[in-house]
Design an enzyme around this catalytic site. Structure first.
Site, short mmCIF file in Angstrom:
data_model
loop_
_atom_site.label_atom_id
_atom_site.label_comp_id
_atom_site.label_asym_id
_atom_site.label_seq_id
_atom_site.Cartn_x
_atom_site.Cartn_y
_atom_site.Cartn_z
N PRO A 1 0.85 -1.19 0.00
CA PRO A 1 0.00 0.00 0.00
C PRO A 1 0.88 1.24 0.00
O PRO A 1 1.77 1.37 0.85
CB PRO A 1 -0.79 -0.13 1.32
CG PRO A 1 0.04 -1.01 2.19
CD PRO A 1 0.79 -1.92 1.28
N MET A 2 0.67 2.14 -0.96
CA MET A 2 1.49 3.35 -1.08
C MET A 2 0.60 4.56 -1.31
O MET A 2 -0.13 4.61 -2.30
CB MET A 2 2.51 3.19 -2.21
CG MET A 2 3.57 2.13 -1.94
SD MET A 2 4.75 1.88 -3.28
CE MET A 2 3.81 0.80 -4.37
N GLN B 1 -6.26 -1.58 3.29
CA GLN B 1 -5.46 -1.22 4.45
C GLN B 1 -6.14 -0.11 5.23
O GLN B 1 -6.49 0.93 4.68
CB GLN B 1 -4.05 -0.75 4.08
CG GLN B 1 -3.21 -0.56 5.35
CD GLN B 1 -1.83 0.01 5.12
OE1 GLN B 1 -1.68 1.14 4.69
NE2 GLN B 1 -0.81 -0.78 5.43
N CYS C 1 3.34 3.17 9.27
CA CYS C 1 3.54 4.50 8.70
C CYS C 1 4.08 5.46 9.76
O CYS C 1 3.50 5.59 10.84
CB CYS C 1 2.23 5.04 8.13
SG CYS C 1 2.41 6.66 7.36
N ASN D 1 9.24 -6.96 3.64
CA ASN D 1 9.09 -5.76 2.83
C ASN D 1 10.26 -4.82 3.14
O ASN D 1 10.73 -4.76 4.26
CB ASN D 1 7.73 -5.09 3.16
CG ASN D 1 7.57 -3.70 2.59
OD1 ASN D 1 7.29 -2.76 3.32
ND2 ASN D 1 7.72 -3.54 1.30
N GLY D 2 10.73 -4.12 2.10
CA GLY D 2 11.77 -3.12 2.33
C GLY D 2 12.90 -3.20 1.32
O GLY D 2 13.76 -4.07 1.42
N GLY E 1 7.58 -2.68 -2.92
CA GLY E 1 7.08 -1.32 -2.79
C GLY E 1 7.33 -0.52 -4.05
O GLY E 1 6.78 -0.80 -5.11
N ARG E 2 8.22 0.43 -3.94
CA ARG E 2 8.40 1.37 -5.04
C ARG E 2 8.94 0.74 -6.33
O ARG E 2 8.70 1.24 -7.42
CB ARG E 2 9.30 2.52 -4.57
CG ARG E 2 8.44 3.57 -3.90
CD ARG E 2 9.06 4.34 -2.79
NE ARG E 2 8.05 5.26 -2.28
CZ ARG E 2 7.04 4.91 -1.49
NH1 ARG E 2 6.91 3.66 -1.10
NH2 ARG E 2 6.15 5.80 -1.09
#
Length: 333
Positions: free
Chosen positions: A12-13, A65, A95, A206-207, A228-229
């Site tokens: 989720p971004m 989310q 977050c 994640n990361g 993610g990105r």
């Protein structure tokens, strides 16, 4: 429909993983789990529910989310998510932004494991779909593994079976959200240790994961990988995920050109529903998520320039995708 485990998912971004982005990603991979942007309980209980929760059937499997800390509000919001057809409810405990902290949710909740457990239990009592938690490995100067181990253990006792571990600390004061994604050192070994300590739980890491080689390495230690990105900026990385990670070899990966073609009917439909008059939906609201499709190819810059032409975007003509693709020919079949 029964879904496989969350072997691969897209994080989720905020401002990125809206329904248009998810629809685009779904043209690339059928089985990868997709997540909404974080939606606060306040926005659902006091705001425009359809605007926050409406999505396309093609997006499944898709998770909602939530951001919040009040168990009753989380339960009501989770129930709304289930009623709207989401496959999972995920609680944001990762977050680090100050705006989120002021709302008493996000990464600061890691300091209140019992409150998170109460929220998870309330949601699980309210819905029949999975309730999961996304969190960091620590907050501020708390660097020892015992902290995240005890956090996960407490939430697991409330019935949560799936934990998405962003393998960095969250620095609640002094770093921006962007800096929090880059400056705190990665601690993949903490996520690996969680899987060893809680073998019955589904642990997803994640990361800063960017390649299939890295994904393959992590999957030797944990159950799933959340991108993610990299998934946003280089989405075609996911083109072979259905076969590679979900053993679905009946699906032939689409070419980049086929992905663009597949998006055109959707774009026409959305513009017809919501308008392109400057007050409703803008063509750029969809095409902005597609700028990375040609990442790494010669001509990618020309493709991005074509999709970013403000005058042509204002015309609201999905044929702009074909014009952008033509800038690549014959480079990206």
């Amino acid at each position: 429909m029964t879904y496989r485990k969350r072997t691969i998912s897209v994080a989720p971004m905020m401002d990125w993983t809206d329904r248009h982005c998810r629809m685009f990603h779904r043209q690339i991979t059928r089985h990868t789990w997709l997540y909404t942007e974080m939606v606060t309980t306040g926005a659902l209980l006091h705001g425009d529910v359809p605007r926050h929760l409406d999505f396309n059937d093609e997006e499944h499997p898709v998770a909602l989310q939530l951001g919040g800390s009040e168990p009753a509000d989380l339960a009501k919001s989770a129930k709304l998510g289930e009623q709207w057809g989401y496959d999972e409810i995920n609680l944001n405990c990762g977050c680090p932004s100050e705006r989120v902290q002021k709302g008493a949710f996000g990464a600061c909740l890691m300091a209140e494991a019992n409150l998170v457990a109460d929220g998870v239990k309330a949601m699980r009592d309210a819905v029949d779909i999975d309730v999961t938690v996304k969190h960091r490995v620590g907050i501020d100067e708390i660097e020892h593994y015992d902290f995240v181990r005890d956090f996960v253990g407490t939430i697991a006792d409330a019935g949560c079976k799936t934990f998405i571990v962003h393998a960095r600390n969250a620095i609640l004061k002094g770093l921006s959200p962007k800096e929090n994604r880059e400056i705190p050192p990665l601690k993949y070994d903490f996520a690996y240790q969680l899987k060893r300590d809680f073998p019955a739980l589904e642990i997803i890491i994640n990361g800063a994961i960017k390649t299939t080689a890295e994904i393959d390495l992590h999957l030797q230690h944990v159950d799933g990988v959340m991108l993610g990105r990299e998934a946003y900026h280089n989405p075609y990385l996911m083109a072979d995920f259905d076969g590679r990670y979900y053993d679905d070899h009946e699906i032939t990966p689409k070419s980049r050109a086929e992905i663009l073609q597949a998006m055109m009917p959707y774009i026409r439909q959305q513009l017809a529903l919501h308008g392109n008059d400057g007050k409703g939906l803008r063509l750029n609201s969809i095409t902005r998520h597609m700028l990375g499709l040609m990442a790494g190819l010669p001509g990618a810059r020309s493709y991005r320039q074509a999709l970013s032409d403000s005058k042509k975007l204002a015309l609201g003509d999905p044929a702009l995708l074909l014009e952008a693709m033509a800038r690549m020919q014959p480079l990206a079949a």
